[in-house]
Write an enzyme that holds these catalytic residues in place. Structure first.
Site, PDB file in Angstrom:
ATOM      1  N   GLY A  62      39.117  17.029   0.589  1.00 46.28           N
ATOM      2  CA  GLY A  62      38.994  16.288   1.672  1.00 46.28           C
ATOM      3  C   GLY A  62      39.489  17.137   3.238  1.00 46.28           C
ATOM      4  O   GLY A  62      39.033  18.416   3.068  1.00 46.28           O
ATOM      5  N   CYS A  89      46.124  26.318   1.526  1.00 48.40           N
ATOM      6  CA  CYS A  89      45.049  25.938   1.576  1.00 48.40           C
ATOM      7  C   CYS A  89      44.903  24.677   2.312  1.00 48.40           C
ATOM      8  O   CYS A  89      45.361  24.504   3.572  1.00 48.40           O
ATOM      9  CB  CYS A  89      44.085  25.494   0.438  1.00 48.40           C
ATOM     10  SG  CYS A  89      42.348  25.385   0.653  1.00 48.40           S
ATOM     11  N   LEU A  90      44.965  23.299   1.592  1.00 41.19           N
ATOM     12  CA  LEU A  90      45.099  22.141   2.610  1.00 41.19           C
ATOM     13  C   LEU A  90      46.471  22.119   3.215  1.00 41.19           C
ATOM     14  O   LEU A  90      46.651  21.688   4.370  1.00 41.19           O
ATOM     15  CB  LEU A  90      44.690  21.039   1.700  1.00 41.19           C
ATOM     16  CG  LEU A  90      44.946  19.571   2.350  1.00 41.19           C
ATOM     17  CD1 LEU A  90      43.787  19.418   3.341  1.00 41.19           C
ATOM     18  CD2 LEU A  90      44.896  18.452   1.125  1.00 41.19           C
ATOM     19  N   HIS A 177      43.902  31.138  -2.221  1.00 35.77           N
ATOM     20  CA  HIS A 177      44.716  30.388  -3.445  1.00 35.77           C
ATOM     21  C   HIS A 177      45.216  31.465  -4.205  1.00 35.77           C
ATOM     22  O   HIS A 177      44.456  32.234  -4.838  1.00 35.77           O
ATOM     23  CB  HIS A 177      43.551  29.747  -4.176  1.00 35.77           C
ATOM     24  CG  HIS A 177      43.203  28.496  -3.886  1.00 35.77           C
ATOM     25  ND1 HIS A 177      43.407  27.243  -4.450  1.00 35.77           N
ATOM     26  CD2 HIS A 177      42.636  27.909  -2.627  1.00 35.77           C
ATOM     27  CE1 HIS A 177      42.820  26.248  -3.813  1.00 35.77           C
ATOM     28  NE2 HIS A 177      42.472  26.607  -2.641  1.00 35.77           N
ATOM     29  N   GLU A 179      47.136  31.361  -6.454  1.00 34.51           N
ATOM     30  CA  GLU A 179      47.489  31.112  -7.962  1.00 34.51           C
ATOM     31  C   GLU A 179      45.920  31.291  -8.938  1.00 34.51           C
ATOM     32  O   GLU A 179      46.073  31.141 -10.193  1.00 34.51           O
ATOM     33  CB  GLU A 179      47.727  29.611  -8.189  1.00 34.51           C
ATOM     34  CG  GLU A 179      46.707  28.639  -7.906  1.00 34.51           C
ATOM     35  CD  GLU A 179      46.123  28.040  -6.721  1.00 34.51           C
ATOM     36  OE1 GLU A 179      45.312  27.392  -6.400  1.00 34.51           O
ATOM     37  OE2 GLU A 179      46.753  28.847  -5.603  1.00 34.51           O
TER      38      GLU A 179
END
Length: 682
Positions: A62, A89-90, A177, A179
């Site tokens: 989103g 990120c978001l 990211h 991870e």
């Protein structure tokens, strides 16, 4: 010491949670970004945040400008200026947006691709880093303008802001990211953040909003109701063996990496059949006998049943002792089994979503021998009878082709859905969407489904082939893809993403060149990261033992990864992994929840049914093997498209759409997969 992890319904959250736990040694509490009815439950949220030492805000689909997508995240940055926060990120985008930065959509979104990250400030979260490092990016949105409140810490090779911190508050964020399975220095980043946290002796609170998974089975109870007996024979052709028994459920490992083929032999009126339907609920009955509705959930029923019947037989034949199946459930679970979606009807009555039969008599066969086995006490007479049946000289016949009317997908409709996929991908609602279409095959009822299956498996032998006919639902599969296998110690998942067709000119080396490209690597990596997330929900030890290896099959080369999780001493069993990993991520895309919802609309709310579900077995010794239902045909007895004279089989096919996909390329891949099944029809 504790950390609050905020999940935005991403499919990589538990990879991040594992990384944070290992890098910090702290206890991690996890909530969804909409777990609290805000502002009504503001006081409860404040109490939870006050009990932790830091907050990590994870990635998610989103737009950070959308209140529905971010939930409580903006409030955390606003209300807790002194609480250390790390946004991923978001979470990073929300940090920047909260302090006046503006965002824009990338012209070319980066999903599942490795980029070089260059730190420009090594005094905080990048302390001890080299001049640059590689990490994986999944984003469609980037920071377009920065403000004095946001201090840049790192950029990517294409000059995207990759990390930043607030000028005064201990709030940090990274766009990439850390991870991901292919990211470097992720643990170092998180441990650097943790080193900046001013720790105190806070006591984490217990809260009903915390995301926790209760094991389906607390412990297995060993039973004495079974008695393992067998007879050994020279290898018998598995198709021929099936034809010598009136009822059989076949799991046919026709080629490597499958090793054992299994023929379950249910008994009419005796063998337990567990059924489930999203419309009608749970039903319990016997094979070709009476069936009654039953209260409760399918998962609770089968887990309670199996937990009371654990049986580890002592087998004196060293070859047979290697066979993982010792009797138990054989069957399938549909794509929609675990989904709460409103779908169209494709059957006149309730659509079967699960069919499982508990078998006590069975035949197992490898490349050397065939064994007749029963775990029912006092069943020696039947074993000798079955052995005699297998020793009769009977060779199966095969149809060269099957006469049928085939309705293939409409290309224009597919093209529209493909372009809609691209809109969702470019706006950050998904990283990958496994768009599928169904073909309907109208076969005369004079042709037995078994004859169709024989024709299929002759043309396309596969390691996870099956023929499962429950009367009201039939599955004829030539799947090459394992979904999940487990025993008491280990679980394994083998996602396939990336396919090229074999021909006389295509060498293995050339297939590797065609498959080891950014598009295919990105597709596979996203599913690897998604599966790691699924496993890390319950397990502490997860390892990618094979990353994007090219494997050769009868008609194609495919890009395969292997992810293993340690079940021993985890408190969970493989059935927990199965329940919480459905539907298979290789058939949805990522993030899974949002992708499934998008795909439901793009596929016109037509149920995928058995396609994209799983089939296989769960044995009484708690070994199991489940494959993804692809390259398959399925039929419901009351399919609305069947007639008095024809039976409607359905065949699903599709592929993972990413921002690097082309419509023509994906359409060709869909037809390649379809043709591996449809070539038997004329």
């Amino acid at each position: 010491m504790s950390i609050l992890l905020v999940d935005s319904y991403d499919s990589f959250t538990y990879n991040l949670r594992h990384l944070v736990e290992k890098a910090t040694g702290a206890h991690v509490l996890t909530i969804h970004n909409d777990s609290y009815d805000f502002p009504r439950e503001k006081e409860c949220l404040d109490k939870l945040v006050g009990s932790v030492d830091a907050i990590v805000i994870g990635p998610g689909p989103g737009n950070p400008n959308s209140a529905q997508d971010v939930g409580i995240i903006p409030y955390l940055f606003e209300a807790f200026p002194k609480t250390p926060i790390l946004g991923i990120c978001l979470g990073f985008q929300c940090l920047c947006l909260a302090h006046g930065c503006t965002l824009k959509y990338l012209e070319h979104p980066v999903h599942g691709q490795v980029s070089k990250i260059t730190p420009i400030d090594k005094s905080s979260i990048f302390s001890g880093f080299d001049s640059d490092f590689n990490s994986v990016r999944y984003h469609s949105i980037c920071i377009s303008t920065e403000t004095d409140d946001i201090m840049p810490l790192a950029y990517s090779e294409d000059q995207c802001l990759m990390a930043a911190k607030h000028a005064q508050n201990p709030h940090f964020g990274v766009q990439y990211h850390p991870e991901s399975a292919c990211s470097e220095m992720g643990s170092k980043l998180v441990s650097n953040f943790w080193a900046l946290v001013e720790k105190s002796e806070r006591v984490p609170i217990k809260d009903s909003h915390l995301l926790q998974i209760e094991p389906l089975i607390k412990h297995f109870q060993t039973t004495a109701e079974f008695d393992y007996k067998y007879e050994k024979l020279p290898k018998v052709d598995i198709i021929s063996a099936c034809e010598r028994f009136s009822d059989s459920l076949l799991l046919n490992s026709a080629v490597s990496p499958g090793e054992w083929s299994i023929i379950g032999l249910p008994e009419q009126g005796r063998s337990l059949v567990v059924g489930n339907s999203r419309e009608a609920g749970l039903s319990i009955g016997t094979w070709k006998g009476e069936t009654k509705s039953h209260p409760g959930s399918m998962w609770s029923y089968i887990c309670n049943y199996m937990s009371q019947r654990y049986y580890e037989p002592t087998i004196d034949d060293p070859e047979l002792a290697k066979c993982p199946f010792a009797g138990g459930f054989i069957g399938f679970l549909s794509y929609e089994e675990s989904l709460a979606l409103t779908m169209s009807k494709i059957t006149l009555g309730p659509t079967p979503s699960t069919r499982l039969c508990f078998v006590e008599r069975f035949i197992v066969s490898n490349d050397k021998h065939t064994f007749v086995v029963s775990i029912r006490p006092g069943d020696s007479h039947w074993i000798q009878q079955a052995k005699s049946q297998l020793q009769t000289n009977k060779r199966p016949g095969f149809l060269s082709s099957v006469q049928a009317k085939v309705e293939k997908p409409d290309k224009k409709s597919y093209e529209k859905s493909f372009h809609d996929c691209q809109k969702y991908l470019h706006t950050g609602n998904s990283y990958e969407l496994c768009l599928t279409r169904q073909t309907k095959i109208h076969v005369p009822k004079t042709i037995a489904p078994w004859e169709i299956y024989k024709c299929m498996v002759k043309n396309n032998p596969s390691p996870y082939s099956c023929y499962l006919d429950f009367g009201d639902a039939r599955l004829l599969s030539t799947s090459p893809e394992r979904f999940l296998s487990w025993d008491n110690e280990l679980s394994q998942m083998r996602p396939i993403k990336g396919t090229v067709k074999k021909d006389s000119q295509l060498t293995y080396a050339r297939a590797c060149e065609l498959l080891k490209i950014p598009k295919e690597i990105g597709e596979n990596l996203m599913i690897v990261d998604l599966i790691r997330h699924d496993l890390y929900q319950m397990l502490e030890k997860v390892e990618v033992t094979k990353l994007m290896s090219v494997e050769e099959y009868h008609t194609v080369y495919q890009l395969v990864s292997v992810i293993e999780g340690r079940l021993q001493d985890s408190g969970y069993s493989g059935i927990d992994i199965l329940r919480h990993s459905l539907p298979p991520g290789s058939m949805t895309g990522a993030p899974k929840k949002r992708s499934v919802e998008i795909l439901c609309d793009l596929e016109d709310r037509i149920p995928r049914g058995l396609y994209s579900g799983v089939c296989g077995y769960w044995s009484v010794n708690n070994h199991a093997d489940w494959s993804v239902v692809i390259r398959s045909l399925f039929n419901y007895e009351d399919d609305i498209c069947s007639t008095e004279t024809t039976r409607c089989f359905r065949c699903g096919a599709g592929g993972a759409i990413t921002v690097l996909s082309t419509c023509e390329g994906e359409w060709d891949e869909l037809n390649l997969k379809l043709d591996s099944v449809l070539k038997i029809f004329n």
